[in-house]
Enzyme design. Structure first.
Site, PDB file in Angstrom:
ATOM      1  CD  GLU A 232      -2.765   1.213  -0.301  1.00 49.57           C
ATOM      2  OE1 GLU A 232      -2.169   1.716  -1.281  1.00 49.57           O
ATOM      3  OE2 GLU A 232      -3.912   0.759  -0.381  1.00 49.57           O
ATOM      4  CG  ASP A 311      -6.437   2.849  -4.725  1.00 46.46           C
ATOM      5  OD1 ASP A 311      -6.179   1.994  -5.611  1.00 46.46           O
ATOM      6  OD2 ASP A 311      -5.889   3.963  -4.687  1.00 46.46           O
TER       7      ASP A 311
HETATM    8  O1  AHR Z   1       0.599   0.660  -3.298  1.00 46.83           O
HETATM    9  C1  AHR Z   1       0.306   0.914  -4.626  1.00 46.83           C
HETATM   10  C2  AHR Z   1      -1.124   1.319  -4.802  1.00 46.83           C
HETATM   11  O2  AHR Z   1      -1.343   2.567  -4.203  1.00 46.83           O
HETATM   12  C3  AHR Z   1      -2.157   0.466  -4.168  1.00 46.83           C
HETATM   13  O3  AHR Z   1      -2.408  -0.743  -4.834  1.00 46.83           O
HETATM   14  C4  AHR Z   1      -3.344   1.355  -4.210  1.00 46.83           C
HETATM   15  O4  AHR Z   1      -4.270   1.078  -3.220  1.00 46.83           O
HETATM   16  C5  AHR Z   1      -2.744   2.750  -4.056  1.00 46.83           C
HETATM   17  O5  AHR Z   1      -3.168   3.602  -5.057  1.00 46.83           O
END
Ligand code: AHR
Length: 513
Positions: A232, A311
């Site tokens: 994340e 996300d």
């Molecule tokens: O960590 C990379 C990305 O960042 C994740 O998959 C996403 O949730 C956020 O936009």
């Protein structure tokens, strides 16, 4: 029965099966009828998710692998295995989907946890995701034709209500078999643990395998694609973020095994290798990030994602053949045995296809035949489709823009679709009768708009391509722009003058093989 009730009732069975795996099933050696989840189970790190569209991941598994839904009437059916522990029954899919098209509407979890994957809902980024086309990625496994899952942008799966998947700082491991020939640098072709509310909830809320060329932290060595950990707000190749492994320049094999394990408190490791031969190489094994807050300890939420970011960032592309998640940190020995098990599958194909033909998989060019324009080729430019003069002295970009990969027709497998050579996942499609290069979104309308049915050239030369959903309209150049045009009609591009020549094309060798 609700999904959660089904999961609760199965919890007892999970314990029994785990114990059975430990005492009654073959160990980590390669025995006939052993699947990756038998290996992990015998090593004390049982699968809590096991997804594959190609094969059973337990030696005794005899249930459904995935569900397909067909466009013609919305009916669904489950695709299972040819025999317990065996390969997908692709013929059942071909028969059910004959004359129409299908998507993979559910990818079942073969583990007793039943963490099935369905198309992902809207998230912090991106709207509702589409399921993948069911027949876009024919390959062979164990000598059988099976279908992998081919992800274009706006395609992805999720389960936000899982059973048994690690949360907080609990340890876990995972692997997937993907492809080093189908990837991009967008966020995020992931498989693994993510947020349960489709939002970016902050550092350490995810623990997923990422594969592609999105270099989040420098350095990334070579040109990729690389296996990374999506923890994340970052794709990590080390505690520092960027790669600390100068020799890791990417995995470009047709089939790639990628693994991630994370003890949740102070350690994670990434490995990858050729899924068709050899072993795994450790790309990183060491501390979790500490210079950024939130990753040590981890704060995993326990959802499962496939093909998207936590996300729901959904502009990545990729291929998925199989993958599992475990409870507990897998041993190196178990990971090595799983790689041997994957290699033993004998993934291969699809069979090589000669360039310059209309056979799916072939890369081609399309040259105009009208007397004015015989040095002009179909190419994309600024997202539109036009014809341009292309020659051996053209730039590499112009040549790539004028090269197309023939795919089975997205709306009818007897016809064809044209995927961009340098924008994988983008196809030629018409909209208001004009032709564009656009990302395949999986919708029925896109699939129809992007399907063209070849027939003998209407001028007596070459090949003409009838629009699948407007069969009296053909792919035509008019003022160097591409349309689907009828022979006479209300639009200037329907002009009868030189219509037959304008809709007749020479299918030839690609400018960029
Ligand atoms: O960590 C990379 C990305 O960042 C994740 O998959 C996403 O949730 C956020 O936009």
């Amino acid at each position: 029965m609700t999904g959660s009730l089904r999961k609760a009732m199965l919890a007892g069975a999970v314990l029994a099966l785990t114990a059975g795996a430990l005492i009654g099933l073959p160990g980590a050696s390669q025995a006939a009828g052993t699947g990756p989840c038998d290996v992990y189970g015998a090593a004390g790190t049982p699968c809590v998710a096991a997804h594959s569209t190609t094969r059973a991941l337990y030696g005794a598994y005899n249930g459904p692998l995935y569900q397909v839904r067909r466009a013609s009437d919305g009916a669904t059916t489950n695709i299972g295995v040819l025999a317990a522990g065996g390969f997908a029954n692709a013929a059942a899919q071909d028969s059910f989907c004959y004359g129409t098209t299908c998507v993979m509407s559910v990818i079942y979890d073969q583990s007793p946890r039943h963490n099935d994957l369905t198309p992902a809902p809207p998230g912090g980024v991106g709207g509702q995701d589409n399921p993948v086309p069911a027949d876009a990625l024919p390959v062979t496994a164990g000598g059988h034709t099976v279908y992998g899952a081919s992800f274009s942008p706006i395609m992805g799966y999720r389960d936000n209500s899982t059973s048994g998947v690690a949360t907080g700082s609990q340890p876990e491991g995972m692997y997937m078999v993907t492809s080093g020939t189908h990837y991009n640098n967008r966020c995020c072709f992931d498989y693994g643990n993510a947020e349960t509310n489709n939002l970016d909830n902050g550092n350490g809320r995810m623990d997923a395998l990422y594969f592609g060329t999105l270099c989040w932290f420098s350095p990334c060595n070579g040109s990729g694609p690389w296996v990374m950990a999506d923890l994340e707000n970052g794709l990590f190749q080390s505690a520092a973020g960027g790669s600390t492994n100068a020799s890791y320049t990417g995995d470009r094999n047709a089939f790639v095994t990628a693994t991630l394990k994370n003890n949740g408190t102070n350690f994670f490791a990434l490995k990858s290798g050729n899924a068709q031969s050899g072993g795994l190489a450790t790309r990183y094994a060491g501390a979790l990030p500490t210079s950024r807050p939130g990753y040590s300890p981890m704060q995993k939420e326990g959802a499962i994602i496939l093909g998207i970011g936590g996300d729901n960032s959904n502009t990545a592309i990729g291929s998925f053949f199989e993958g599992v998640m475990t409870s507990g940190l897998p041993s190196d020995a178990a990971e090595n045995a799983v790689q041997a098990n994957v290699v033993a599958v004998g993934y291969g194909g699809p069979s090589p296809v000669a360039a310059g033909t209309l056979n799916p998989g072939s890369t081609i060019s399309l040259r105009a035949t009208t007397a004015c324009c015989t040095t002009r080729y179909v190419r994309h430019q600024n997202d539109g489709a036009v014809t341009s003069v292309v020659s051996s002295s053209s730039s590499a970009l112009d040549k790539a823009d004028a090269s197309w990969i023939v795919r089975r027709g997205l709306a009818n497998p007897s016809c064809v679709s044209f995927e961009s050579r340098n924008y994988p996942g983008d196809f030629l499609r018409h909209f208001n009768y004009q032709v564009y290069r656009q990302p395949m979104d999986g919708s029925a309308i896109f699939r129809a708009d992007a399907t063209f049915c070849p027939q003998a050239g209407r001028s007596g030369t070459g090949t003409s391509f009838a629009s699948y959903n407007f069969p009296t309209r053909f792919l035509r150049h008019y003022d160097n722009t591409l349309y689907i045009a009828s022979n006479g009609g209300p639009n200037a591009f329907d002009s009868t003058a030189s219509w037959a020549a304008d809709v007749s094309w020479v299918v030839g060798s690609p400018w960029t093989p």
